[in-house]
Write a protein that holds these residues in place. Structure first.
Motif, mmCIF file in Angstrom:
data_model
loop_
_atom_site.group_PDB
_atom_site.id
_atom_site.type_symbol
_atom_site.label_atom_id
_atom_site.label_comp_id
_atom_site.label_asym_id
_atom_site.label_seq_id
_atom_site.Cartn_x
_atom_site.Cartn_y
_atom_site.Cartn_z
ATOM 1 N N GLU A 46 -3.661 -3.115 5.110
ATOM 2 C CA GLU A 46 -3.466 -2.717 3.714
ATOM 3 C C GLU A 46 -2.600 -3.725 2.960
ATOM 4 O O GLU A 46 -2.807 -3.952 1.773
ATOM 5 C CB GLU A 46 -2.811 -1.339 3.634
ATOM 6 N N TRP A 49 -4.450 -6.880 1.891
ATOM 7 C CA TRP A 49 -5.399 -6.453 0.860
ATOM 8 C C TRP A 49 -4.676 -6.278 -0.480
ATOM 9 O O TRP A 49 -5.115 -6.751 -1.519
ATOM 10 C CB TRP A 49 -6.056 -5.132 1.292
ATOM 11 N N GLN A 50 -3.542 -5.601 -0.416
ATOM 12 C CA GLN A 50 -2.769 -5.323 -1.626
ATOM 13 C C GLN A 50 -2.285 -6.634 -2.262
ATOM 14 O O GLN A 50 -2.422 -6.832 -3.468
ATOM 15 C CB GLN A 50 -1.586 -4.412 -1.274
ATOM 16 N N GLN A 53 -5.126 -8.449 -3.809
ATOM 17 C CA GLN A 53 -5.518 -7.775 -5.043
ATOM 18 C C GLN A 53 -4.595 -8.185 -6.204
ATOM 19 O O GLN A 53 -5.061 -8.496 -7.298
ATOM 20 C CB GLN A 53 -5.435 -6.265 -4.817
ATOM 21 N N ILE A 54 -3.312 -8.197 -5.918
ATOM 22 C CA ILE A 54 -2.341 -8.558 -6.968
ATOM 23 C C ILE A 54 -2.539 -10.018 -7.379
ATOM 24 O O ILE A 54 -2.569 -10.360 -8.557
ATOM 25 C CB ILE A 54 -0.893 -8.324 -6.473
ATOM 26 N N ASP A 57 -5.562 -10.424 -9.487
ATOM 27 C CA ASP A 57 -5.266 -9.992 -10.862
ATOM 28 C C ASP A 57 -4.528 -11.091 -11.620
ATOM 29 O O ASP A 57 -4.806 -11.343 -12.798
ATOM 30 C CB ASP A 57 -4.403 -8.712 -10.839
ATOM 31 N N ALA B 141 -2.451 3.577 -1.213
ATOM 32 C CA ALA B 141 -3.137 2.781 -2.223
ATOM 33 C C ALA B 141 -4.651 2.993 -2.172
ATOM 34 O O ALA B 141 -5.331 2.927 -3.191
ATOM 35 C CB ALA B 141 -2.805 1.305 -2.034
ATOM 36 N N SER B 142 -5.159 3.258 -0.979
ATOM 37 C CA SER B 142 -6.609 3.453 -0.882
ATOM 38 C C SER B 142 -6.963 4.915 -0.618
ATOM 39 O O SER B 142 -8.105 5.240 -0.361
ATOM 40 C CB SER B 142 -7.182 2.569 0.231
ATOM 41 N N ARG B 173 -1.415 -1.504 -6.506
ATOM 42 C CA ARG B 173 -2.774 -1.458 -7.040
ATOM 43 C C ARG B 173 -3.589 -0.435 -6.253
ATOM 44 O O ARG B 173 -3.476 -0.336 -5.034
ATOM 45 C CB ARG B 173 -3.463 -2.831 -6.901
ATOM 46 N N GLU B 174 -4.427 0.291 -6.940
ATOM 47 C CA GLU B 174 -5.348 1.181 -6.233
ATOM 48 C C GLU B 174 -6.421 0.338 -5.569
ATOM 49 O O GLU B 174 -6.932 -0.602 -6.163
ATOM 50 C CB GLU B 174 -6.021 2.122 -7.224
ATOM 51 N N VAL B 175 -6.741 0.684 -4.351
ATOM 52 C CA VAL B 175 -7.734 -0.086 -3.613
ATOM 53 C C VAL B 175 -8.926 0.819 -3.334
ATOM 54 O O VAL B 175 -8.763 1.954 -2.894
ATOM 55 C CB VAL B 175 -7.132 -0.594 -2.286
#
Lengths: 218, 741
Positions: A46, A49-50, A53-54, A57, B141-142, B173-175
């Motif tokens: 996670e 991934w997070q 993602q940031i 963005d 988040a997910s 962030r939402e995943v």
């Protein structure tokens, strides 16, 4: 250790070249880590991934003001406590680049700017009216159908529809399609015959308009 | 990873006794050998060194080799955890149980850390809290935010952790994960994998504990997810549908499909539907397992812990257990009754006899009126308790419906007789041909208690047809007379009114007596018939004509006899307080000529007020919660209390009566016996080729069939052996079990 992956799978920043962007590099590094994660440890599965993602963005100009601190926080946790060498290493590399290139990150996050115009959210594409010969290849190739033009006309990219797939850049035989950052070039508002667009025309667009962006205001 | 110390621990013990067997899960009665083993374990527990450590300022003691998380939890100190489960190898992947150790620079995962003498632990340090919060935020988040619409709401470990740590959906962030849409639910296991936090417990329990390993952490398009190999549905894998994955899932990702378990009752009971549905709560999964292993005597011992007449039941039990069987949702229920029959018929050693408990003679006497299944069962347990038991039976032999109701082609009398003899070995005195009509008759005989188990031996007809026609009979009389050989001339056509099992008993008996035309008139449609499918198909094979969705509206008479029946087709029917309500099919009237009409429309007790107890519904014994009638010391059980049900229900009722009478007479009311010493069942069940496709075997030719059928069992009871995770709100964590200096 729960995962046999290690940091050898990553490309090195030192080998990335002068044209590279540190944010883009980190995003891709984390993307690789995320894709390689075995899925067992939460910080790797996670966390990468997070972080990815940031960073994505940020490259797309959708950063939020506290993202720098958030990244530092998450990277610190992954670097220290993830179960495998791969994600710990990826986080450590990003953490170092976060600190050593703080100004570049800050520019990305607060001003949506990328020095080398690598990050998609920081530039627009335009057809250089001095080079375009109206061949129409770009128009046919655009997956978004975001290009106006016609036989013998200077082609124009509608930037609000362009998603920067870069297909047109690769097909243009004249290399007429270019990136523009903060300084926007003088281009026609709509397709005009090749050779008819000069410095004297295009009164509204003239003078190389400088679009100002400040902070997190779009 | 098992620590070296842990391994040492197991080796030192050297006795194959699971950790839970030591104290908590022991049954009261312990076989001598096992007892020695336990003593040894206990002694070693003492010899085996304990370590002392300090957690959050509390001084506690823990067994050497234990992991730190387990030690803290056992001592009543809660440390958040999610991927850890007491039955699974700790992996330290969820990062929630991280703690700081004095003298160590980094946070360690307490589940992966082995306790050491003098360890000083801080579970709530700033760094540990920060890591914990980050880890939980990352998981959330997910994770969807629709808690209230999730079936796991308020019974969710993740939700409990959110409350404990005060973490809401957060700054991250939402995943959205794509692969969580891959898994499909089936009729037993509901998958909502978008609720999965990939703690991996299901994967580990399936692999480590069960040895099945059909659940995997898969990867597709750079996204890991829990699924099966090649993402096939569970039904197409070697899944044994044991439910372990559901049991350990901390969120709503893997759940039981609603409706497969009874909703009322204790968890350990409802999780094993066959045992729950059996009126006597026989330990069915255990004896099915023993039959699978060819241990027929052990299986019978398990059966006999709860049941008298096991052989008879093997033939005729209404097997409500099978109607609850979870395997029904895969293909067909386990043939539990046939398994029981096979075990009883192959019980060479009769090991159950060694465990029978017999109390000291109590010097008290109990009279039992009615020697059917309920009466004889109560007599058996009371006699073993030490009471002088006398049974008054109006027929020449006891057995009730077993002897005089169920046709002999279904249950040979010899089997019933043999089983009655086994019961009588406990010293029950049976007065045959003794029809007790009133309590008065027993008054001066010195009984300390009386049990009334006279059954429901009188036919019950629709009110309009309650008339003394010469060629009409009630099913209960028909069956009895057929057994006695006292049936009158039946003519060429016999019609049975009622499509339950008793109706089929009458019709099939008539057919076997050589009657040419036998009809069953039945208000239910074919699919709704009350009789067992097996009875229906046998009846049809034997040439019985079933007239479904029909009602008798009028009976044509000739003198004192019935000549024909007026039938009408019906779309539906229901019983209201004003009687039967029909929805007829227009123009469907028909005439059915018959020589004999048998009413198989219900039975009632044949009890009159003159017996000396208060009655309800005309002829039923009125009893309180302890089955005591209006007369002190006079109890009632079986059909006379609740109407016709089944033999197994009567046995359960007889057992309850024995318990209550014992209590009434000053005993402890405990009739439980351990006829088979439980061992922890093998949790590692491994795989069986094409398990979900194995088809039911109704009748066993040989031991091979018995094994094959038993192998189909989903072993629902194994799930109850998995330990429960205690929530932080559990009273266990209210006080710390510390030690003084």
């Amino acid at each position: 250790m729960i995962c046999d992956k290690d940091s050898k799978i990553f490309t090195k920043w030192e080998e990335a070249g002068k044209e590279a962007c540190v944010v883009d590099y980190c995003m891709n590094l984390m993307g690789t880590a995320k894709n390689e994660s075995c899925g067992k440890c939460v910080l790797c599965r996670e966390g990468t991934w997070q972080v990815y993602q940031i960073m994505r963005d940020i490259t797309e100009g959708k950063a939020e003001s506290e993202d720098f601190e958030l990244l530092a926080d998450l990277l610190g946790q992954i670097q220290n406590y993830a179960s495998c060498e791969m994600s710990r290493n990826a986080a450590a590399v990003c953490m170092e680049l976060l600190k050593s290139h703080e100004e570049e990150w800050d520019m990305h996050i607060r001003r949506k700017r990328c020095t080398n115009l690598v990050c998609k959210g920081t530039y627009t594409l335009y057809v250089d009216p001095d080079i375009c010969d109206g061949c129409g290849q770009c128009l046919k190739s655009c997956p978004q159908e975001a290009i106006d033009g016609g036989d013998g006309l200077i082609h124009v990219i509608r930037t609000d529809q362009c998603n920067k797939s870069m297909v047109c850049v690769s097909v243009c035989p004249k290399a007429a399609i270019k990136k523009a950052g903060a300084v926007k070039p003088k281009i026609p508002g709509e397709p005009v015959p090749v050779g008819s667009f000069g410095a004297s025309e295009g009164s509204g667009e003239g003078g190389g308009r400088r679009r100002r962006r400040r902070g997190d205001v779009e | 990873m098992v620590s070296r110390a842990n391994k040492l621990h197991q080796v030192t013990l050297g006795v194959k006794v699971g950790r839970n067997n030591i104290s908590e899960r022991r049954e009261d009665r312990v076989h001598a050998n096992t007892f020695t083993a336990i003593c040894t374990v206990r002694c070693m527990d003492i010899i085996m060194s304990k370590v002392r450590l300090e957690i959050d300022g509390y001084k506690i003691e823990a067994d050497e080799g234990k992991n730190l998380l387990r030690a803290a939890l056992d001592a009543g100190i809660y440390i958040p955890h999610l991927c850890y489960h007491p039955d699974l190898t700790p992996l330290g992947n969820c990062k929630l149980c991280g703690v700081e150790l004095q003298g160590e620079p980094n946070i360690v995962q307490s589940c992966e850390t082995i306790v050491k003498e003098g360890m000083v632990v801080n579970t709530k340090s700033e760094a540990a809290n920060k890591l914990r919060m980050t880890a939980l935020e990352l998981m959330l988040a997910s994770h969807p935010k629709d808690c209230t619409s999730c079936d796991k709401y308020l019974n969710c470990e993740l939700q409990a952790l959110m409350q404990y740590m005060g973490v809401a959906h957060s700054r991250l962030r939402e995943v959205e994960k794509e692969n969580t849409k891959i898994a499909v639910s089936d009729r037993l296991i509901k998958k909502e994998m978008y609720r999965c936090i990939q703690c991996g417990r299901c994967v580990r329990v399936c692999e480590e504990v069960r040895g099945v390993g059909v659940l995997k952490i898969n990867k597709k398009d750079g996204e890991t997810y829990i699924s099966t190999k090649d993402d096939v549905p569970l039904i197409d894998t070697e899944c044994r549908f044991c439910g372990a994955c559901v049991e350990v899932c901390p969120t709503g990702a893997i759940q039981d499909v609603k409706g497969i378990f009874p909703t009322e009752g204790s968890r350990n009971m409802t999780l094993v539907p066959c045992k729950y549905h059996c009126p006597a709560h026989t330990d069915i999964p255990l004896y099915v397992r023993l039959v699978k292993e060819g241990k027929y005597s052990d299986a019978v011992a398990v059966i006999r812990e709860k049941l008298t007449f096991p052989h008879s039941l093997g033939h005729i039990c209404s097997h409500v257990c099978e109607s609850g069987c979870k395997r029904t949702y895969i293909n067909e229920p386990i043939a539990i009754r046939e398994i029981k029959k096979f075990a009883v018929e192959n019980d060479k050693d009769q090991t159950w006899r060694q465990g029978v408990l017999r109390g000291e003679a109590k010097g008290k006497k109990v009279a039992i009126v009615g020697g059917g299944a309920a009466g004889m069962t109560a007599a058996y347990y009371l006699a073993k308790k030490g009471y002088g038991v006398e049974v008054y039976e109006r027929q020449p032999v006891p057995g009730g419906m077993l002897s005089f109701g169920i046709p002999k082609y279904r249950l040979p009398q010899q089997i019933v007789d043999e089983e009655i003899e086994i019961l009588k070995e406990e010293g029950i005195k049976v007065h045959a041909n003794s029809n007790i009509q009133s309590l008065e008759e027993l008054k001066d005989k010195g009984y300390d208690a009386v049990l009334l188990t006279v059954g429901a031996g009188k036919g019950k007809r629709p009110p309009a047809f309650d008339k003394g026609w010469s060629n009409a009979m009630d099913a209960v009389d028909f069956c009895r007379k057929a057994i006695e050989g006292t049936l009158p001339e039946l003519g060429k056509t016999v019609t049975v009114y009622g499509g339950g099992n008793v109706g089929f008993d009458c019709a099939r008996t008539a057919k076997k007596l050589g009657i040419k035309q036998v009809f069953i008139v039945c208000m239910e449609a074919r699919e709704q018939m009350l009789a067992d499918q097996e009875e229906i198909s046998c009846g049809l094979e034997e040439g019985i004509e079933i007239l479904n969705s029909r009602s008798i509206v009028k009976i044509e008479e000739e003198g004192n006899a019935i000549s024909a029946l007026s039938l009408i087709g019906i779309k539906s029917f229901k019983f209201t307080k004003d009687g039967l309500e029909l929805e007829p099919v227009e123009g469907s009237e028909e005439i059915l000529k018959t020589d004999t009409l048998v009413f198989a429309t219900g039975q009632q007790p044949d009890l009159k007020a003159s017996f000396g107890i208060e009655l309800v519904r005309n002829s039923f014994a009125k009893v309180d919660q302890s089955l005591q009638t209006s007369e002190k010391g006079v109890f009632a059980a079986g059909d006379v209390v609740y109407g016709t049900k089944s033999v197994v229900e009567a046995i359960a009722s007889g057992r309850q009566a024995a318990i209550n009478i014992d209590k009434y007479l000053g005993g402890d009311g405990n009739i439980e016996e351990t006829l088979y010493e439980r061992r922890k069942p093998e949790a590692n069940i491994g795989t069986v080729e094409l398990f979900s496709e194995l088809e039911r075997i109704d009748r066993f030719k040989d031991a091979g069939d018995a094994t094959a059928e038993s192998l189909r069992c989903l072993q629902c009871d194994l799930r109850t052996e998995l330990q429960k995770v205690k929530y932080w709100v559990d009273p266990h964590f209210k006080t710390v079990k510390g030690v003084s200096e």
